[in-house]
Design a protein around this motif. Structure first.
Motif, mmCIF file in Angstrom:
data_model
loop_
_atom_site.group_PDB
_atom_site.id
_atom_site.type_symbol
_atom_site.label_atom_id
_atom_site.label_comp_id
_atom_site.label_asym_id
_atom_site.label_seq_id
_atom_site.Cartn_x
_atom_site.Cartn_y
_atom_site.Cartn_z
ATOM 1 N N ILE A 81 36.322 34.053 48.369
ATOM 2 C CA ILE A 81 36.173 33.120 46.942
ATOM 3 C C ILE A 81 37.207 31.877 47.236
ATOM 4 O O ILE A 81 36.842 30.874 46.637
ATOM 5 C CB ILE A 81 36.781 34.097 45.969
ATOM 6 C CG1 ILE A 81 35.363 35.251 45.848
ATOM 7 C CG2 ILE A 81 36.795 33.111 44.640
ATOM 8 C CD1 ILE A 81 35.754 36.292 44.721
ATOM 9 N N LEU A 139 42.264 44.366 43.897
ATOM 10 C CA LEU A 139 41.480 43.265 43.932
ATOM 11 C C LEU A 139 41.101 42.345 42.725
ATOM 12 O O LEU A 139 41.018 41.268 42.879
ATOM 13 C CB LEU A 139 39.764 44.021 44.097
ATOM 14 C CG LEU A 139 39.532 44.494 45.314
ATOM 15 C CD1 LEU A 139 37.853 45.136 45.408
ATOM 16 C CD2 LEU A 139 39.559 43.560 46.314
ATOM 17 N N SER A 177 44.278 39.923 43.231
ATOM 18 C CA SER A 177 44.177 39.405 44.516
ATOM 19 C C SER A 177 43.208 38.124 44.255
ATOM 20 O O SER A 177 43.338 36.952 44.908
ATOM 21 C CB SER A 177 44.054 39.923 45.506
ATOM 22 O OG SER A 177 42.778 40.600 45.704
ATOM 23 N N ILE A 178 42.040 38.181 43.662
ATOM 24 C CA ILE A 178 41.086 37.483 43.589
ATOM 25 C C ILE A 178 41.407 36.426 42.643
ATOM 26 O O ILE A 178 41.099 34.966 42.805
ATOM 27 C CB ILE A 178 39.725 37.958 43.121
ATOM 28 C CG1 ILE A 178 39.218 39.022 44.018
ATOM 29 C CG2 ILE A 178 38.722 36.955 42.475
ATOM 30 C CD1 ILE A 178 38.062 39.788 43.745
ATOM 31 N N PRO A 231 37.759 39.879 49.943
ATOM 32 C CA PRO A 231 36.844 39.230 48.785
ATOM 33 C C PRO A 231 37.808 37.820 48.362
ATOM 34 O O PRO A 231 37.034 37.051 48.003
ATOM 35 C CB PRO A 231 36.774 40.391 47.783
ATOM 36 C CG PRO A 231 36.922 41.695 48.596
ATOM 37 C CD PRO A 231 37.746 41.297 49.743
ATOM 38 N N GLY A 232 38.965 38.209 48.153
ATOM 39 C CA GLY A 232 39.626 36.853 47.547
ATOM 40 C C GLY A 232 39.708 35.823 48.614
ATOM 41 O O GLY A 232 39.381 34.419 48.026
#
Length: 479
Positions: free
Chosen positions: A307, A355, A358-359, A303-304
């Motif tokens: 993005i 999460l 990290s994002i 996810p990160g």
């Protein structure tokens, strides 16, 4: 226009390949340790042998590229990197693997040093260059972040050796494109090879990393560790002395009179020694403490990564509205916040606990990478782009090498590979994350101060001061 596109494609592809080989091994480390019967010390060298070789030779590679031709050196680096990747895949013990990784790092140094110089030559227009640097920055960040996923998928599906075999078709394709589509360029006043500088810098970094890696095992007050730290200080001091006195230094210290140039190096070191270095230990936490498989650990970063890719791409449109100073410093602050959020992880946490951190850190990285590349290139005359790229990459890779060793000193070695107390590992990981966050905050402050206004001594002035002396020395030598 077609030459520009092909240059951007091959530079981004080659950069992705060498950045993947910094990050891709992380999710394979547990399998490597099992197959090659090694502990944390050997695994740390899987990362550090590569980054140390890269950091200690990238400046010389940049000088050689400026002197003998950037396309020629880029081709040589690709060939060396691809061949060493095959040797890594064939390794039968940890010593052979780490030696091959060092050779791979030398090839990567050549590629890394030349990449920005090739882009600067292919995109002379500032507006077009901003877009190219955005793609380059996105490639660096995305490759490093997606590396654990790629490594996890290959390790789980085919075996850890495939993380190196993957480089063979990619390397051959990049070689073909470079030879047929990339334009040659060089600097008419390029510096000669600074052999004394190369030896003292390489030796000093090696002893520093060796001491940091062995400190917990040998004892920080032991004669061996003190000797290594003393030797590192002596050699790095000798490197500075050499650079002051030699006619054609590999690192002209006068460049640091330029605030933008100095800020770029401080920022590059800060993010590399913190966020990029701690990846190794976070990945071991996911696998050894939480019990995730290699591919599951890689998916945690996805996810990160996605993005961050879009954030990096968006920086090409932000350039007219947001200053590089704001993007660099703001990006480092976000990375610090992300590292702090990662300390929420505990022994019995869900994988999702990491999460948010990290994002946030990936968003900061997405802002930071393109902006810092633009600052590094813009701080010296265009024909010195190979030198600027080499210095910037030295600070990046030295940051990773030092960070892996220094942050690892805070983490119990036995617990890192499923032995010992998991709580002790998590506690050490928290310490490493907080130290990394502090380093990012310090880097953000330094960049905010150094990039706030034009330096009183521009890089052009520094180069102008140096080059008459170089030209004069060559005339006397010829006479």
């Amino acid at each position: 226009m077609r030459t520009q596109r092909w240059t951007l494609v091959v530079v981004c592809a080659a950069t992705a390949m060498l950045m993947l080989d910094i990050a891709v091994v992380n999710t394979a480390l547990s399998k490597i340790a099992s197959d090659l019967h090694t502990g944390l010390h050997g695994l740390q060298w899987v990362v550090d042998a590569y980054t140390l070789a890269l950091a200690s030779t990238v400046l010389t590679a940049g000088s050689l590229a400026d002197r003998f031709g950037r396309r020629r050196l880029f081709t040589a680096g690709l060939a060396l990197f691809t061949g060493a990747s095959l040797l890594c895949a064939l390794a039968g013990d940890i010593t052979f693997l780490n030696t091959a990784r060092a050779v791979q790092g030398i090839g990567a140094a050549i590629m890394f040093a030349v990449s920005l110089a090739l882009l600067a030559n292919a995109f002379p227009d500032p507006r077009e260059r901003i877009g190219a640097l955005a793609a380059y920055g996105a490639t660096i960040g995305a490759s490093f972040a997606v590396g654990p996923l790629v490594g996890g998928a290959l390790t789980s599906g085919l075996g850890w050796r495939w993380i190196f075999l993957l480089n063979l078709p990619l390397g051959l394709a990049c070689l073909a494109i470079t030879r047929t589509r990339v334009v040659e360029s060089r600097d008419a006043l390029a510096r000669r090879v600074d052999l004394a500088g190369l030896l003292t810098l390489s030796g000093g970094l090696f002893l520093l990393i060796l001491a940091l890696l062995r400190g917990n095992e040998e004892g920080w007050g032991s004669a061996a560790i003190l000797a290594e730290l003393g030797g590192a200080a002596a050699l790095l001091g000798a490197f500075l002395a050499v650079e002051v006195r030699v006619a054609e230094p590999m690192l002209p210290l006068g460049l640091f009179r330029n605030g933008a140039f100095t800020g770029a190096q401080a920022g590059a070191f800060a993010i590399s020694a913190s966020f990029f270095a701690v990846f190794l230990y976070v990945t071991l936490y996911l696998q050894q403490i939480l019990g995730l498989s290699a591919i599951e650990a890689g998916l945690v970063y996805l996810p990160g990564t996605v993005i961050m890719f879009f954030v990096s791409a968006a920086t090409s449109t932000l350039g007219d509205r947001v200053s590089p100073r704001a993007m660099v410093s703001g990006g480092l602050v976000l990375v610090a916040v992300g590292l702090g959020l990662m300390t929420l992880a505990q022994v019995d946490s869900s994988w999702a606990i990491g999460l948010p951190g990290s994002i946030v850190a990936m968003i900061g990285t997405g802002l930071f990478n393109p902006a810092i590349s633009g600052v590094a290139l813009g701080s010296v005359p265009e024909r010195q782009s190979g030198l600027a790229a080499g210095v910037s990459d030295t600070f990046r890779q030295a940051g990773i090498a030092v960070g892996v060793a220094a942050l690892g000193a805070l983490i119990p070695a036995g617990a890192a590979l499923g032995q010992g107390d998991p709580a002790a590992y998590v506690s050490g990981l928290h310490d490493a994350l907080w130290v990394g966050a502090g380093l990012c905050v310090a880097g953000a402050a330094a960049c905010w101060l150094l990039l706030r206004r034009p330096s009183t001594a521009s890089a052009g002035d520094v180069i102008a001061d140096v080059e008459p002396a170089i030209a004069g020395a060559r005339v006397l030598e010829a006479a």
